[in-house]
Scaffold this active site. Structure first.
Site, PDB file in Angstrom:
ATOM      1  CD  GLU A 288      -3.013   1.105  -2.299  1.00 47.33           C
ATOM      2  OE1 GLU A 288      -3.417   0.024  -1.813  1.00 47.33           O
ATOM      3  OE2 GLU A 288      -3.621   2.184  -2.137  1.00 47.33           O
TER       4      GLU A 288
ATOM      5  CG  HIS B 129      -2.029   0.930   1.266  1.00 48.89           C
ATOM      6  ND1 HIS B 129      -1.930   2.232   0.836  1.00 48.89           N
ATOM      7  CD2 HIS B 129      -3.312   0.769   1.680  1.00 48.89           C
ATOM      8  CE1 HIS B 129      -3.091   2.832   1.002  1.00 48.89           C
ATOM      9  NE2 HIS B 129      -3.949   1.959   1.508  1.00 48.89           N
TER      10      HIS B 129
END
Length: 301
Positions: free
Chosen positions: A273, A170
């Site tokens: 991501e 992330h």
């Protein structure tokens, strides 16, 4: 964790040192001829990476980030595992899984044959994790710091039954000005628009950010690029083990509501991501493993 013991066992003179970081969390500081970096052992999270000669960090890290056990650190490259997003079984478990807010173990540090620094962090199941997610596993993250930053997340099934995971790096990238940053490589791809009731849409042109964006792109290629005009650089993201990618920026209203972000931080962060998300679910059979890889390189003309 005993910092002195970690340095004695895993420290590398002049290049890799264990320190007590913010919130008294154990961290790893890397200072080599190729790059500097900061890694939090809590969350197994790279917080900073800056190649030698580069004026700006690759990553965004909030000045209001939490540094405490049980909290996620806002910025760097958090690990979402064994699920991405909300609890898939709706049991009230935390979003993005349980590994980004707990202490990892140091498994190994070494200098590679080409002079990069390699750090391996790991987790295994415990009675506590079994209550949250009832599966036997070994999870390692292999972090390689050189001219590029390479992350490899390896999930091994040590139990007797198959399990299913979604996961992500992330990663929060620093951009000079969100109005002058675009993502290349997703043109023509279908995406799930989480801001618009998860409707499926098709990307037209480069991904520009001018409002809240939360999208899961499907069937992606293995190379994406962030064009950062304000900082006069491109960030190349090369990946493997994934079929999806997420682009996220909270924009103004949500940034103001987040206690661990400053109000204007949305202008300087862009999450691109590397994920297994939505329908990109991974089955891991007993005694087998899966590997998610992301490599980040700063390119200047």
């Amino acid at each position: 964790m005993n910092i002195e013991h970690l340095n004695a066992k895993y420290g590398i003179s002049g290049q890799l040192k264990f320190i007590e970081g913010k919130g008294r969390l154990p961290m790893i500081r890397v200072s080599s001829s190729k790059a500097s970096a900061l890694i939090s052992i809590h969350a197994g999270q790279v917080l900073s990476f800056q190649p030698a000669g580069e004026p700006d960090d690759l990553m965004f890290l909030s000045e209001k980030a939490y540094y405490q056990v049980g909290k996620a650190i806002k910025g760097g490259a958090p690990i979402c595992w064994p699920w991405f997003g909300s609890d898939p079984e709706e049991l009230g478990r935390p979003g993005h899984g349980f590994v980004r807010n707990r202490l990892w173990n140091v498994v190994k540090t070494e200098i590679t044959t080409n002079g990069d620094l390699s750090i391996t962090l790991g987790l295994v199941d415990t009675p506590e994790t079994q209550v949250i997610w009832p599966h036997a596993f070994s999870l390692t993250q292999e972090i390689t710091i050189g001219d590029t930053l390479n992350l490899e997340l390896v999930t091994r099934n040590t139990g007797t039954e198959s399990f299913f995971i979604t996961q992500a790096f992330h990663t929060y990238f620093r951009v000079g000005n969100i109005h002058q940053a675009v993502v290349l490589g997703l043109e023509g791809h279908e995406y799930i628009d989480k801001v618009d009731s998860s409707r499926q849409k098709k990307q037209v042109g480069a991904v520009a950010i001018n409002t809240e964006v939360d999208r899961i792109y499907l069937d992606v290629l293995n190379k994406l690029v962030i064009e950062d005009i304000a900082l006069k650089r491109r960030i190349q993201i090369t990946s493997s083990g994934n079929k999806t990618a997420v682009v996220w920026n909270p924009w103004k209203e949500i940034a103001v509501e987040m206690a661990d972000l400053q109000d204007m931080d949305y202008q300087h962060l862009l999450c691109v991501e590397t994920t297994n998300a939505a329908t990109d679910v991974i089955t891991v059979t007993p005694n087998n493993e899966c590997r998610l890889v992301a490599n980040y390189r700063i390119i200047r003309d």
